[in-house]
Each structure stands twice: as structure tokens, then as C-alpha cells.
Design a protein around this motif. Structure first.
Motif, PDB file in Angstrom:
ATOM      1  N   LEU A 160      39.731  36.192  41.684  1.00 33.15           N
ATOM      2  CA  LEU A 160      39.791  36.556  40.374  1.00 33.15           C
ATOM      3  C   LEU A 160      39.338  35.331  39.436  1.00 33.15           C
ATOM      4  N   ASN A 161      39.613  34.067  40.135  1.00 31.90           N
ATOM      5  CA  ASN A 161      39.247  32.788  39.475  1.00 31.90           C
ATOM      6  C   ASN A 161      37.520  32.844  39.299  1.00 31.90           C
ATOM      7  N   LEU A 162      37.148  33.334  40.455  1.00 39.97           N
ATOM      8  CA  LEU A 162      35.584  33.323  40.611  1.00 39.97           C
ATOM      9  C   LEU A 162      35.172  33.989  39.467  1.00 39.97           C
ATOM     10  N   THR A 163      35.594  35.190  39.390  1.00 41.40           N
ATOM     11  CA  THR A 163      35.089  36.355  38.796  1.00 41.40           C
ATOM     12  C   THR A 163      35.014  36.070  37.228  1.00 41.40           C
ATOM     13  N   VAL A 164      36.142  35.418  36.772  1.00 39.48           N
ATOM     14  CA  VAL A 164      36.406  34.940  35.552  1.00 39.48           C
ATOM     15  C   VAL A 164      35.667  33.979  35.205  1.00 39.48           C
ATOM     16  N   ASP A 165      35.514  32.896  36.125  1.00 39.63           N
ATOM     17  CA  ASP A 165      34.647  31.701  35.775  1.00 39.63           C
ATOM     18  C   ASP A 165      33.183  32.283  35.635  1.00 39.63           C
TER      19      ASP A 165
ATOM     20  N   ILE B 222      28.219  41.259  34.419  1.00 36.41           N
ATOM     21  CA  ILE B 222      27.309  41.469  35.594  1.00 36.41           C
ATOM     22  C   ILE B 222      27.597  40.176  36.257  1.00 36.41           C
ATOM     23  N   ALA B 223      27.746  38.710  35.941  1.00 32.78           N
ATOM     24  CA  ALA B 223      27.771  37.685  36.648  1.00 32.78           C
ATOM     25  C   ALA B 223      29.079  37.701  37.218  1.00 32.78           C
ATOM     26  N   GLY B 224      30.110  38.033  36.617  1.00 29.60           N
ATOM     27  CA  GLY B 224      31.553  38.463  37.029  1.00 29.60           C
ATOM     28  C   GLY B 224      31.327  39.345  38.616  1.00 29.60           C
ATOM     29  N   LEU B 225      30.800  40.436  38.288  1.00 33.68           N
ATOM     30  CA  LEU B 225      30.647  41.257  39.430  1.00 33.68           C
ATOM     31  C   LEU B 225      29.841  40.800  40.473  1.00 33.68           C
ATOM     32  N   TYR B 226      28.766  39.935  40.217  1.00 38.93           N
ATOM     33  CA  TYR B 226      27.870  39.631  41.192  1.00 38.93           C
ATOM     34  C   TYR B 226      28.846  38.354  41.998  1.00 38.93           C
ATOM     35  N   VAL B 227      29.696  37.484  41.222  1.00 36.08           N
ATOM     36  CA  VAL B 227      30.217  36.458  41.977  1.00 36.08           C
ATOM     37  C   VAL B 227      31.130  36.982  43.089  1.00 36.08           C
TER      38      VAL B 227
END
Lengths: 146, 146
Positions: free
Chosen positions: B26-31, B80-85
Motif C-alpha cells: 500500500l505504501n508503494l501504491t500511495v506513493d 495508473i501509476a499506483g496500479l503499475y507500482v
């Protein structure tokens, strides 16, 4: 020395291409051209292969069109990547630091150059420079994350 | 803990946003959402600012439209970025290695998901997955170079 390592297929054969231009700037540019050119050519091939499989018949003409498209797209995106990598390297040398602003400036320069080369009007060139800067900055940020 | 550092303007003030979701995924996605959302909103703002400067008159309406567009684009690209990460992190966990193939698979998953969410047909989804894979691979390669 730029090492372009390209591996694919089931048994993942590796193709290493090493070209030393005797200059870090040229090495980076050539490496960017080769790597991103390969990615773009592969994308074009995958897209065409899907269309051909969908239609169900493979003709000699399809295959020739596919090869031509691969070369065209590979050279186009390879050139843009070479320009970008060269611009970012140049910005890094001028600014003397490595951070995401190099990517932003390099992206803006590349976007403007590519747009200007495409005979666009002034307005379009500015918008493309802004888009280039945003894409390069986003790619830089995404890479720090992953 | 994701640290979204955003700096801009002449005196480069720094804004640090830290949100700990208590989970690396979740941290990565939020970031990713915050960082790329900011880049996309800035791009939208820069584009609109150029158009407004070009016309020469600034109205309240222009400014409101700009803010709305910034939010819309920021949320869209941030998602999109959150999905990708998230996808890349998931692929890394499943495959157990870190290489460019994670980016490729993550890009393909993201392209397919975003395309499917946009109510596209099967053909379009496959092509978008191929494009997503190519863009993610290219971004990964470019970053190894610079």
C-alpha cells in the motif's frame, strides 16, 4: 561501453551488443537508441502478430509489412531515446548534479526537438516540450519507487 | 514509508508528504499515486498556463477550469501509476527477482486493467497491454542508462 542486453522467447537467449564510440556521450546515445529501438520494434511486432493471429491467415505481404513497421518504429523511438539520453547527460554535465530535474529538462528539450523536427507550429512545440518533461519526470519518479 | 518530495518554483520550497499505510504494498501504491498525480497535475497546469498566457487574459473561469483539469488529470494518472507500482511489486514478489521483466509484466497488467476499466473491446485491451508493457520496459531501460 554500452551493453545492450536483449533477452526474450522461452529459452531466453541473450544477445549482447557492445559498441564503444570512445566517448561517454556517444556511448549513452547509441545505447539508448539500441535499447529503446529494440523495445519499440518488439512492440510493433507483438501488435502486428496479434492482428495477424486474429485474422487467422499469414501471408508473405503481412510479414513484409511487419518487418518494415518494426524498422520504422524502432528507428523512430530509438532516435527519440538517443536524443533524450544525450540531453539528460548534457544537462547533468552543465548542472553538475544528478536529480529528477535533469530528467525534466532533458524531457522538455527532447519533446521540443522532436516536435520541431516534425514541422509543428510554435504552440504545439511548447505543449510537446511540457509533455516530454512530464513523461520523463514521471518515469524518473516511478523508478525511484520500484 | 513513502516520502513524496515535491519541489518547484524559484526558491524551491520542499513539500514532504509521508503517509504510512503499514504495508509495503500500500505504501508503494500511495506513493506512486501521489508522485505521478503531482506530475500530471503540474503538466496540466503548465499547459493551461501557456494557453492562458498566449491569449493574454486571465479570467476567474479559466482558473477554475484549470484547477478542475489538474484534479482530474492528477487523479487519472496517479491511479495508473499506483496500479503499475502495485502490479510491479506483486510481480516481483511472485517471481522473486528484480529485473526488467517485472516492469514489462507490470506494464502489461496495468495497460490491460486501465483499458478494461475504460470499457474497451478485447482487441483494444490486448493492444493497450502490449503498449503498456513496451512503455514500462522502455522507462526501465532508460533509467538504467542515466
Amino acid at each position: 561501453m554500452p551493453w545492450s542486453r536483449i533477452s526474450g522467447s522461452v529459452s531466453t537467449p541473450k544477445v549482447d551488443v557492445a559498441i564503444d564510440m570512445g566517448n561517454p556521450f556517444l556511448n549513452l546515445t547509441v545505447d539508448g537508441f539500441l535499447k529503446i529501438g529494440t523495445v519499440a520494434a518488439t512492440r510493433a511486432a507483438a501488435e502486428d502478430a496479434y492482428h495477424i493471429l486474429n485474422k487467422g491467415n499469414v501471408s508473405r505481404r503481412n510479414f513484409e509489412d511487419m518487418l518494415k513497421k518494426m524498422c520504422r518504429e524502432g528507428v523512430y523511438w530509438g532516435t527519440i531515446a538517443g536524443l533524450y539520453v544525450g540531453a539528460e547527460y548534457g544537462v547533468e554535465r552543465i548542472r553538475g548534479t544528478r536529480d529528477w530535474k535533469n530528467a525534466m529538462i532533458g524531457g522538455a528539450v527532447t519533446g521540443a526537438l522532436v516536435s520541431a523536427a516534425g514541422n509543428n507550429k510554435k504552440d504545439r512545440i511548447v505543449i510537446d516540450a511540457i509533455t516530454g518533461a512530464a513523461v520523463a519526470t514521471a518515469a524518473e519518479f516511478i523508478n525511484y519507487l520500484t
